[in-house]
Scaffold this active site. Structure first.
Site, PDB file in Angstrom:
ATOM      1  N   ARG A  94       0.833  -1.211   0.000  1.00 55.32           N
ATOM      2  CA  ARG A  94       0.000   0.000   0.000  1.00 55.32           C
ATOM      3  C   ARG A  94       0.869   1.263   0.000  1.00 55.32           C
ATOM      4  O   ARG A  94       1.868   1.340   0.705  1.00 55.32           O
ATOM      5  CB  ARG A  94      -0.901  -0.002   1.241  1.00 55.32           C
ATOM      6  CG  ARG A  94      -1.716   1.272   1.380  1.00 55.32           C
ATOM      7  CD  ARG A  94      -2.905   1.103   2.263  1.00 55.32           C
ATOM      8  NE  ARG A  94      -2.583   0.848   3.661  1.00 55.32           N
ATOM      9  CZ  ARG A  94      -3.514   0.623   4.592  1.00 55.32           C
ATOM     10  NH1 ARG A  94      -4.788   0.617   4.265  1.00 55.32           N
ATOM     11  NH2 ARG A  94      -3.156   0.397   5.845  1.00 55.32           N
TER      12      ARG A  94
ATOM     13  N   ARG B  71       2.892   4.270   4.736  1.00 53.93           N
ATOM     14  CA  ARG B  71       2.580   4.589   6.129  1.00 53.93           C
ATOM     15  C   ARG B  71       3.569   3.883   7.043  1.00 53.93           C
ATOM     16  O   ARG B  71       3.937   2.736   6.797  1.00 53.93           O
ATOM     17  CB  ARG B  71       1.149   4.111   6.462  1.00 53.93           C
ATOM     18  CG  ARG B  71       0.072   5.016   5.920  1.00 53.93           C
ATOM     19  CD  ARG B  71      -1.301   4.420   6.014  1.00 53.93           C
ATOM     20  NE  ARG B  71      -1.628   3.772   7.279  1.00 53.93           N
ATOM     21  CZ  ARG B  71      -2.849   3.315   7.592  1.00 53.93           C
ATOM     22  NH1 ARG B  71      -3.851   3.478   6.738  1.00 53.93           N
ATOM     23  NH2 ARG B  71      -3.076   2.725   8.745  1.00 53.93           N
TER      24      ARG B  71
HETATM   25  P1  AMP Z   1      -6.460   2.748  10.269  1.00 55.15           P
HETATM   26  O1  AMP Z   1      -6.223   3.845   9.325  1.00 55.15           O
HETATM   27  O2  AMP Z   1      -7.930   2.492  10.534  1.00 55.15           O
HETATM   28  O3  AMP Z   1      -5.720   1.473   9.911  1.00 55.15           O
HETATM   29  O4  AMP Z   1      -5.878   3.207  11.698  1.00 55.15           O
HETATM   30  C1  AMP Z   1      -4.485   3.484  11.837  1.00 55.15           C
HETATM   31  C2  AMP Z   1      -4.121   3.560  13.312  1.00 55.15           C
HETATM   32  O5  AMP Z   1      -4.878   4.609  13.937  1.00 55.15           O
HETATM   33  C3  AMP Z   1      -4.437   2.318  14.138  1.00 55.15           C
HETATM   34  O6  AMP Z   1      -3.448   1.307  14.019  1.00 55.15           O
HETATM   35  C4  AMP Z   1      -4.507   2.932  15.537  1.00 55.15           C
HETATM   36  O7  AMP Z   1      -3.214   3.245  16.022  1.00 55.15           O
HETATM   37  C5  AMP Z   1      -5.216   4.255  15.274  1.00 55.15           C
HETATM   38  N1  AMP Z   1      -6.688   4.094  15.335  1.00 55.15           N
HETATM   39  C6  AMP Z   1      -7.580   4.260  14.310  1.00 55.15           C
HETATM   40  N2  AMP Z   1      -8.833   4.033  14.723  1.00 55.15           N
HETATM   41  C7  AMP Z   1      -8.745   3.676  16.035  1.00 55.15           C
HETATM   42  C8  AMP Z   1      -9.696   3.288  17.016  1.00 55.15           C
HETATM   43  N3  AMP Z   1     -11.005   3.186  16.724  1.00 55.15           N
HETATM   44  N4  AMP Z   1      -9.235   3.009  18.260  1.00 55.15           N
HETATM   45  C9  AMP Z   1      -7.941   3.097  18.560  1.00 55.15           C
HETATM   46  N5  AMP Z   1      -6.980   3.426  17.688  1.00 55.15           N
HETATM   47  C10 AMP Z   1      -7.364   3.728  16.419  1.00 55.15           C
END
Ligand code: AMP
Length: 209
Positions: free
Chosen positions: A122, A155
């Site tokens: 990605r 990322r």
């Molecule tokens: P994502 O883009 O959804 O993969 O989220 C990337 C990162 O953001 C995750 O690995 C967490 O560190 C943080 N994060 C996103 N959403 C949440 C959530 N609902 N609760 C806790 N951490 C979150």
């Protein structure tokens, strides 16, 4: 319609949510995107969550729940929304149920092998959040965003060590949400191995059917 997207990191939730948003005319609310935006802008919240996110761990529930509660109170969410990446723990789901009525929880089902392949390939455009994959969805010019011309980045949490950690965190903290929403009769399982357009079609069928 108020929808929650469930499923492991890398299953295509963000990509499909961008299509689903156009189809349903409701906002796509990604907690990950909101955190990344805060990091980019150097806000207090951004500084607080940056190292947690880079390691692949979860941001504390209280911080995340307040962020979502505030976002759902905005006018554009009055007629529905797509929640992507939230809830990620049972505690978050219970908090959500105290201020929102969820109509469906769509679960993206994908093998671990495919997840790792997708995450490690990605690439994103930092300013727009647009998502590419070096094999399955490459930009027109390698390493460059199609519209802004900016260089694409990987990322921090898509690097191998963080991927492993995120998958462990998913299994331990987030996968239990599948049974949680199944118990409420809201779960819709979707085969996420197909193309984004086909996954979108399956979701629309599941929501309307
Ligand atoms: P994502 O883009 O959804 O993969 O989220 C990337 C990162 O953001 C995750 O690995 C967490 O560190 C943080 N994060 C996103 N959403 C949440 C959530 N609902 N609760 C806790 N951490 C979150």
């Amino acid at each position: 319609m108020n929808i929650v997207l469930l499923g492991p990191p890398g299953a295509g939730k963000g990509t499909v949510a961008a299509l689903l948003k156009k189809e349903l005319g409701v906002p796509h609310i990604s907690t990950g995107d909101i955190f990344r935006e805060n990091i980019k802008n150097g806000t207090e919240l951004g500084r607080k969550v940056e190292s947690i996110m880079a390691s692949g761990a979860l941001v504390p529930d209280d911080v995340t729940v307040e962020l979502v509660r505030d976002r759902l109170s905005k006018a554009d969410a009055a007629d529905g929304y797509i929640l992507d990446g939230f809830p990620r723990t049972i505690a978050q789901a219970e908090a959500l149920s105290s201020f929102a009525d969820i109509d469906a929880a769509v679960c993206f089902v994908l093998s671990e092998e495919e997840i790792v392949k997708r995450l490690s390939g990605r690439r994103i455009c930092k300013s727009t959040g647009r998502i590419y994959h070096i094999v399955s969805n490459p930009p027109k010019v390698e390493g460059i965003d199609d519209e802004t011309g900016e260089p694409l980045i990987q990322r921090d949490d898509d690097k191998p060590e963080a991927i492993r950690h995120r998958l462990e965190v998913y299994e331990a903290s987030t996968a239990p949400l599948i049974s949680y929403y199944e118990g409420k009769g809201l779960l819709r399982n979707i085969d996420a191995s197909a193309s984004p357009e086909d996954v979108l079609a399956s979701i629309l069928k599941a929501l309307r059917g």
